[in-house]
Design an enzyme around this catalytic site. Structure first.
Site, PDB file in Angstrom:
ATOM      1  N   SER A  11       2.573  -5.358   7.821  1.00  0.00           N
ATOM      2  CA  SER A  11       3.757  -5.815   8.490  1.00  0.00           C
ATOM      3  C   SER A  11       4.058  -5.347   9.911  1.00  0.00           C
ATOM      4  CB  SER A  11       4.946  -5.500   7.571  1.00  0.00           C
ATOM      5  OG  SER A  11       5.120  -4.219   7.110  1.00  0.00           O
ATOM      6  N   HIS A  68       0.258 -11.693   6.924  1.00  0.00           N
ATOM      7  CA  HIS A  68       1.390 -11.096   6.353  1.00  0.00           C
ATOM      8  C   HIS A  68       2.206 -12.134   5.929  1.00  0.00           C
ATOM      9  CE1 HIS A  68       5.606  -9.107   7.604  1.00  0.00           C
ATOM     10  NE2 HIS A  68       5.043  -8.729   6.501  1.00  0.00           N
ATOM     11  N   ASN A 109       9.936  -9.024  12.201  1.00  0.00           N
ATOM     12  CA  ASN A 109      10.160  -7.794  12.229  1.00  0.00           C
ATOM     13  C   ASN A 109      10.831  -7.478  13.708  1.00  0.00           C
ATOM     14  OD1 ASN A 109      10.511  -6.923   9.609  1.00  0.00           O
ATOM     15  ND2 ASN A 109       8.262  -6.410   9.742  1.00  0.00           N
TER      16      ASN A 109
END
Length: 420
Positions: free
Chosen positions: A47, A68, A118
């Site tokens: 990640s 991912h 992210n």
């Protein structure tokens, strides 16, 4: 890690999902290269670790790709297909196609710190943490204001659910991987929670108390009130917010004047101003002035942050809140900070997405899909931008940058380019 596959295993794809440590992943893939055929694709579910770095030292680095998934995997549709510097395009395309066959929604991403989700998501946490650092609002108010515009969870509740150790670790890794870019700097507020072992739900306390019998904090429910009396009401500017105010006034049978050429949006009531935030504080704008947050939802009774000027009269302090409530909002007073809550958060999400696209991490469409499917945002950053003109976003970010005088709120060149 010990690989259990037989020698020359007849497999076409191996997906790795071990501990998030670079050396452990490298060692496992080197071991796999001695077991699987040369045409077997090797995929990592990392990640945050660079796919390029994981591939370093492999005999065939071109077959390594990021795949991912998002938790919980059976429910979450998104798959980030991440290409490192040596990933063969055919390999990434094959994983993209396979993800679709598996019922997932893949998006291509270039290997960079945080990939798409992210990275772009950092401001959702960071802006609320910054407001908490300034003691501008409480966690329950911040959460309520952002839920009001469609987010399923407020940032404080979400960080408690994720775990502050995990959330802080991701922020720290993105910060370090970007050579300590101030835009990604971790929060002292969150660090203190870590130091105290207050990690959120898993420890029974974070921003909120999860002990048995604890009463969760709540805001007063919205209650409609009539429009206050006024001698002269004028609407300023143009746009969805002004039209919303006009509709309420018209429905109530109130007379008002329009100043469509004004350089701000909102209304003045007998000379006192109620203005949609443009990033400047109410105190910068005058005496009897109050600013209110960006109401992205058209629903009546949504929680809405507002702030008065430090020079506002006591009469206007009371009237401003009454007007907001009468106009269909549940007003939540916070400190007089630039950009309030929703406006600064959405602007920073747009800004980060613009930088990611400019740097080739993803496409605008990929960014929108990733944020809606990966973290359940009510809209993608470029969808928000289409509803909120680029000039207003840039103006707000510039005001934040001028107020805080740091690197955090610098405008993406790609976003500023839209003004030319």
């Amino acid at each position: 890690q010990t690989c259990a596959l037989p020698i020359s295993a007849p497999v076409r794809l191996v997906v790795e999902a071990i501990v998030e440590k670079l050396e452990a992943k490298r060692a496992l893939f080197k071991q796999l290269e001695g077991i699987v055929a040369v045409d077997c694709v090797l995929a990592t579910n990392t990640s945050s670790i660079s796919v390029t770095a994981i591939a370093n030292g492999l005999q065939h680095p071109g077959r390594l790709v990021g795949m991912h998934f998002f938790n919980p995997v059976p429910l979450m549709k998104l798959v980030e297909v991440v290409s490192g510097l040596q990933t063969e395009p055919e390999v990434a395309d094959a994983i993209f196609a396979l993800s679709k066959v598996w019922g997932k929604v893949p998006v291509h991403a270039r290997s960079s710190p945080g990939f798409i989700v992210n990275r772009i998501a950092r401001p959702y946490y960071a802006e609320s943490l910054a407001l908490l650092q300034e003691r501008a609002a409480t966690p329950v108010v911040l959460d309520a204001c952002l839920r009001a515009v469609g987010f399923r969870m407020g940032p404080c509740t979400l960080m408690d659910l994720i775990g502050h150790d995990t959330n802080f670790s991701v922020t720290q890794s993105v910060y370090e991987a970007n050579f300590f870019d101030k835009r990604f700097v971790p929060s002292l507020v969150q660090r203190e929670l870590l130091d105290g072992g207050l990690l959120g739900r898993k420890t029974g306390r974070g921003f909120y108390d999860y002990a048995e019998g604890a009463v969760p904090p709540a805001l007063a429910a919205y209650a409609p009130v009539p429009l206050p009396q006024a001698q002269l009401v004028r609407l300023h500017g143009r746009g969805p917010v002004v039209e919303r105010l006009a509709a309420v006034l018209t429905q109530a049978g109130r007379t008002y004047h329009r100043e469509e050429g004004a350089d701000w949006e909102g209304m003045d009531v007998d000379g006192a101003q109620l203005r949609l935030t443009d990033g400047r504080t109410a105190s910068q704008l005058g005496g009897d002035v109050a600013v209110f947050d960006l109401p992205l939802s058209s629903e009546t009774g949504i929680d809405l942050a507002w702030a008065p000027s430090c020079r506002a009269s006591e009469a206007w302090l009371a009237l401003a809140a009454q007007w907001l409530q009468a106009l269909g909002f549940n007003p939540q007073r916070i400190a007089d900070v630039p950009g309030l809550v929703v406006a600064r958060t959405i602007a920073m999400l747009i800004n980060e997405a613009a930088d990611a696209v400019q740097q080739g991490v993803c496409t605008p469409e990929g960014a929108d899909s990733a944020m809606k499917l990966g973290v359940n945002y009510p809209a993608g950053p470029f969808e928000w931008l289409a509803r909120w003109e680029a000039g207003a976003v840039v103006h707000l970010l510039d005001a934040l940058d001028a107020h805080y005088r740091g690197e955090r709120y610098r405008v993406s060149p790609a976003l500023r380019q839209r003004l030319i």
